[in-house]
Motif scaffolding. Structure first.
Motif, PDB file in Angstrom:
ATOM      1  N   GLU A 181       0.828  -1.210  -0.091  1.00  0.00           N
ATOM      2  CA  GLU A 181      -0.078   0.083  -0.008  1.00  0.00           C
ATOM      3  C   GLU A 181       0.810   1.339   0.131  1.00  0.00           C
ATOM      4  O   GLU A 181       2.110   1.346   0.497  1.00  0.00           O
ATOM      5  CB  GLU A 181      -0.677   0.024   1.319  1.00  0.00           C
ATOM      6  N   ALA A 182       0.400   2.153  -0.716  1.00  0.00           N
ATOM      7  CA  ALA A 182       1.258   3.409  -0.674  1.00  0.00           C
ATOM      8  C   ALA A 182       0.215   4.717  -0.661  1.00  0.00           C
ATOM      9  O   ALA A 182      -0.817   4.608  -0.967  1.00  0.00           O
ATOM     10  CB  ALA A 182       2.077   3.548  -1.889  1.00  0.00           C
ATOM     11  N   TRP A 183       0.701   5.819   0.037  1.00  0.00           N
ATOM     12  CA  TRP A 183       0.080   7.058   0.022  1.00  0.00           C
ATOM     13  C   TRP A 183       1.109   8.170  -0.522  1.00  0.00           C
ATOM     14  O   TRP A 183       2.248   8.037  -0.099  1.00  0.00           O
ATOM     15  CB  TRP A 183      -0.482   7.465   1.541  1.00  0.00           C
ATOM     16  N   GLY A 184       0.791   9.037  -1.166  1.00  0.00           N
ATOM     17  CA  GLY A 184       1.687  10.172  -1.690  1.00  0.00           C
ATOM     18  C   GLY A 184       2.537   9.396  -2.797  1.00  0.00           C
ATOM     19  O   GLY A 184       2.109   8.557  -3.780  1.00  0.00           O
ATOM     20  N   ASP A 185       3.692   9.659  -2.972  1.00  0.00           N
ATOM     21  CA  ASP A 185       4.791   9.206  -3.877  1.00  0.00           C
ATOM     22  C   ASP A 185       5.610   8.342  -3.489  1.00  0.00           C
ATOM     23  O   ASP A 185       6.771   8.474  -2.926  1.00  0.00           O
ATOM     24  CB  ASP A 185       5.136  10.543  -4.666  1.00  0.00           C
ATOM     25  N   PRO A 186       5.506   6.970  -3.808  1.00  0.00           N
ATOM     26  CA  PRO A 186       6.801   6.123  -3.487  1.00  0.00           C
ATOM     27  C   PRO A 186       7.861   6.220  -4.039  1.00  0.00           C
ATOM     28  O   PRO A 186       8.895   5.965  -3.734  1.00  0.00           O
ATOM     29  CB  PRO A 186       5.933   4.741  -4.095  1.00  0.00           C
TER      30      PRO A 186
END
Lengths: 331, 331
Positions: free
Chosen positions: B35-40
């Motif tokens: 899962e990711a939020w923003g810019d990985p």
């Protein structure tokens, strides 16, 4: 709704390690926006940047005159001070003159903001009193008005006549109905407005004429007191104090918690409001300095400017590891 | 490039007074994003959240074994400690055992992070030594490796063999070539990577097997030491320590300056990296707690969680004026 705009970057080595966004508005004496970054319609809490608005009833009511308040006392009424001796001795003398004591304050006690003052108090083993609260000057103003009007002692309650008077002044000067309030660090209500409303209010201060009416006269007295006593508005090493001293013409500056900053520029009849969206003081300080440079009121190379804008960040060994840089759009 | 995502809001009265945005990535043992939020893909400096990466060569080289380092010492090598007696006494004993003194550190001196420890030192009139630097355990590890290898004393120079070894380990475990470095608060180089790279590195730690190879064995020893001694990794009242104690299974947690936080979750073979774009610690702490709750590793009602997430903000009179609330997308 516009997104917040870039305000400044924290560089470390080859990288912008952190970035601050937010809102900034410059208003003129007609209440119109001259320039804006981010969202002028954003609803904000101006926190301590609103202290000169909260002090209007103190003068308009005749309380300041009746108690013979000096320009030093008016500057302290607008201050978030360091709790240094020059602040606490004056505020103590002020409330003693009212026949009151430290217990009459409703701001709460905290260690002085000033590092030196705070460490001296820790060394001495003393416990901070309410007079050391950075807002004690504002509260001394509140107590003066309360006493003058014969109001009750719980002057920070939102339905106390003092707070109702503060709200009336706040709404008239911002030109907006306040949508609500938060309780501030010092327990007083802090009324909300928009970024435009706050910049408009500061422009109203900047363009006020002594003698035009009670409100304008009060506004002039307050910004003049701030400009005359920059060391009382904050204190040594603080941005408000150092930047006021550094400006090439009279400018009243005032920080607020959670990344707020305002400027009142009487010579141009301009007002500025700045809010870092994330609440960072370093971003608000960098932004206000950048805008003062932009307006030609501050030399970019002045030590006070360089301390908060393009300021080197040094580590525990004094090595420069980075720099705080204002966004290109502000320059 | 994706924009930073909402992480948390600071509420005061009826208003979200300030908002924090940033990046968060959860990686699994294959290095893939769960899962990711923003810019990985955002390039970041992990600051002190990278201490367990910087400590890998200490173990892989055989230096830790040769000097008989305990799990306490390995935890301190990964620590940003409070400068309390439990930290400084152990680090002092450690470097004394190496035949070294406080002058051999290259981290610089600062007052202890811990409020109690800092005030005690101010009261006593003592001057902080380098051992009080929150990074002194990491530097004791650096000194151990330097001594073991017979390298020169300037171990924080980027071209020192110790830093070259740290970079090799950092790049291999993040799975990325580092694009550069900044100089950290403690004067050591801090290598850059992406958010994905840092979360991948943490997942590598979480999925390492004792005995598989020198690197994996070192990774296991380090996270186990952190989990075994949460009080040494930060200290009383600090989020790292309190949240590690609060989790329902072993989780290694580590803060970093400018709003960084990581988690190593061995039971799930997951790694997490969090970066508040504006550098705010309060946002990083709130976000890591929210993600631990999301993963079922932390009770939302646990006092340690409530201290940083949905935490009441109190003013100088103890009145609750607001609350820090994680963004809906994290919950």
């Amino acid at each position: 709704m516009t997104n917040p705009a870039p305000l400044c970057e924290i560089w470390r080595g080859p990288l912008a390690e952190s970035t601050h966004v937010g809102h900034a508005v410059i208003c003129d004496d007609t209440g119109q926006i001259v320039e804006a970054w981010g969202d002028p319609g954003k609803t904000i809490l101006p926190r301590s940047s609103a202290k000169m608005l909260q002090a209007l009833p103190l003068i308009e009511s005749g309380a300041a005159k009746a108690h013979g308040l000096s320009t030093e006392q008016l500057a302290l009424a607008c201050a978030s001070h360091n709790g240094a001796e020059i602040h606490t001795s004056r505020v103590t003398q002020w409330i003693t003159g009212l026949g009151l004591t430290d217990d009459d304050f409703r701001c709460g006690a905290h260690l002085p903001f000033g590092k030196e003052e705070s460490e001296a108090m820790i060394r001495s083993g003393a416990t901070p009193c309410q007079v050391h609260n950075n807002c004690s000057g504002k509260h001394a103003g509140f107590l003066t008005l309360t006493k003058h009007m014969g109001w009750g002692p719980e002057y920070v309650e939102p339905d106390h006549p003092l707070q109702k008077a503060a709200l009336e002044a706040f709404e008239e000067v911002t030109g907006e109905k306040s949508p609500g309030f938060g309780i501030d660090g010092c327990s007083a209500p802090n009324f909300a407005t928009t970024m435009h409303g706050m910049a408009r209010a500061m422009a109203r201060f900047a363009s006020a004429s002594e003698g035009a009416n009670a409100r304008q006269s009060a506004a002039v007295q307050l910004w003049q007191a701030m400009v005359k006593h920059p060391e009382l508005v904050a204190g040594e090493t603080r941005a408000c104090t150092e930047l006021m001293r550094a400006c090439s013409e009279p400018v009243a500056l005032k920080t607020g918690a959670e990344g707020f900053f305002i400027a009142i520029i009487p010579g141009r009849k301009l007002g500025i409001a700045v809010k870092a969206a994330d609440g960072a003081t370093r971003a608000a300080e960098c932004t206000i300095a950048a805008l003062l440079v932009r307006l030609g009121l501050l030399e970019a190379e002045h030590p006070a400017a360089l301390k908060v804008m393009n300021a080197p960040i040094k580590n525990w060994r004094g090595i420069e590891t980075g720099r705080i840089v204002p966004a290109a759009a502000l320059r």
